[in-house]
Write an enzyme that holds these catalytic residues in place. Structure first.
Site, short mmCIF file in Angstrom:
data_model
loop_
_atom_site.label_atom_id
_atom_site.label_comp_id
_atom_site.label_asym_id
_atom_site.label_seq_id
_atom_site.Cartn_x
_atom_site.Cartn_y
_atom_site.Cartn_z
N ASP A 39 0.78 -1.22 -0.01
CA ASP A 39 0.05 -0.05 0.05
C ASP A 39 0.89 1.16 -0.07
OD1 ASP A 39 -2.92 0.74 -0.14
OD2 ASP A 39 -2.21 1.99 1.83
N LYS A 93 14.73 5.96 -10.84
CA LYS A 93 13.55 6.20 -9.71
C LYS A 93 13.46 4.70 -9.05
CE LYS A 93 8.76 6.41 -8.74
NZ LYS A 93 7.30 6.29 -9.48
P1 IMP Z 1 -2.37 1.84 -4.15
O1 IMP Z 1 -1.25 1.55 -3.37
O2 IMP Z 1 -2.42 1.14 -5.06
O3 IMP Z 1 -3.61 1.89 -3.12
O4 IMP Z 1 -2.11 3.46 -4.64
C1 IMP Z 1 -1.38 4.28 -4.08
C2 IMP Z 1 -1.26 5.65 -5.00
O5 IMP Z 1 -0.17 6.51 -4.46
C3 IMP Z 1 -1.34 5.48 -6.39
O6 IMP Z 1 -2.55 5.53 -6.96
C4 IMP Z 1 -0.36 6.69 -6.79
O7 IMP Z 1 -0.99 7.52 -7.31
C5 IMP Z 1 0.33 6.81 -5.68
N1 IMP Z 1 1.65 6.50 -5.52
C6 IMP Z 1 2.24 5.41 -5.06
N2 IMP Z 1 3.52 5.31 -5.42
C7 IMP Z 1 3.86 6.30 -6.46
C8 IMP Z 1 4.96 6.61 -7.11
O8 IMP Z 1 6.08 6.17 -7.08
N3 IMP Z 1 4.71 7.76 -7.93
C9 IMP Z 1 3.67 8.52 -7.99
N4 IMP Z 1 2.55 8.16 -7.30
C10 IMP Z 1 2.59 7.01 -6.53
#
Ligand code: IMP
Length: 202
Positions: free
Chosen positions: A74, A183
């Site tokens: 997450d 990155k």
């Molecule tokens: P989940 O963990 O799939 O619920 O989503 C986490 C959200 O955080 C994603 O939709 C991204 O928008 C954001 N996010 C997480 N890691 C990154 C990253 O490395 N770059 C940009 N956005 C991120």
């Protein structure tokens, strides 16, 4: 810390990109990986208010449904000037009736900082929490962080999500301007994975 000595691990995600990234990272350890989609599992509702809480929900739901050990992830961004928002609501800020719009989410983030006249630099952190859970209910939690600052206007068209407004510490480019390989070496996810490998797979 418990060592993972199984031969099969369920990656508790529907995201093909995350699955491939994790499969690559685990390839030296001879672990066969499958995903929620392979087992026809629904995405559980993320009802907790922390990354760890939501990662735990995802990992334990997958274990319960399949009897396999499972790894979940997450992640999101926390902004100091917004008291940690959007945090666990990072992707929610991008939701529209027609899918996710991250330009809208980044604009909202900057507008809210302007509204509260947040001081510069506008510090923020990308965070990643990984949870590895076993069928007996045990789990191990790993947290990764990448500190940086938010910039405006957005810069760069690499990456995804909030990358174009996030400038990591020690760099004068945003994640959106950085090549993916670079990155992925320094990111919050890389940090959490290094701890996972060190703790459970080394
Ligand atoms: P989940 O963990 O799939 O619920 O989503 C986490 C959200 O955080 C994603 O939709 C991204 O928008 C954001 N996010 C997480 N890691 C990154 C990253 O490395 N770059 C940009 N956005 C991120």
């Amino acid at each position: 810390m418990r060592t993972f000595d199984g031969s099969e691990l369920l990656i508790a995600t529907h995201n093909q990109g995350k699955l491939e990234e994790i499969a690559d990272l685990l390839s030296p350890f001879g672990v066969a990986v499958s995903s929620n989609a392979d087992h026809g599992l629904p995405e559980p509702e993320e009802t907790e208010t922390t990354f760890t809480g939501n990662a735990r929900i995802k990992a334990h739901a997958a274990v319960k449904a399949t009897g396999l050990p499972a790894l979940s992830d997450d992640s999101g961004i926390t902004v100091d000037g917004l008291n940690g928002a959007p945090g666990v609501y990072t992707s929610d800020w991008a939701e529209t009736p027609n899918g996710r719009d991250f330009v809208m989410a980044m604009t909202r983030t900057w507008d809210e900082l302007e509204a509260v006249k947040a001081p510069e630099p506008r510090l923020a952190q990308f965070r990643c929490c990984l949870v590895l859970a076993w069928p007996d209910g045990h789990d191990e939690v790993f947290e990764g962080v990448m500190p940086g600052r938010l910039v405006w206007p957005m810069r760069g068209d690499q990456g995804h999500g909030y990358d174009p407004i996030f400038q990591p510490n020690g760099y004068d480019v945003t994640f959106g301007e950085m090549d993916r390989w670079e990155k992925n070496k320094i990111s919050h996810r890389a940090d959490a994975f290094a701890k996972l490998i060190d703790g459970c797979f080394a």
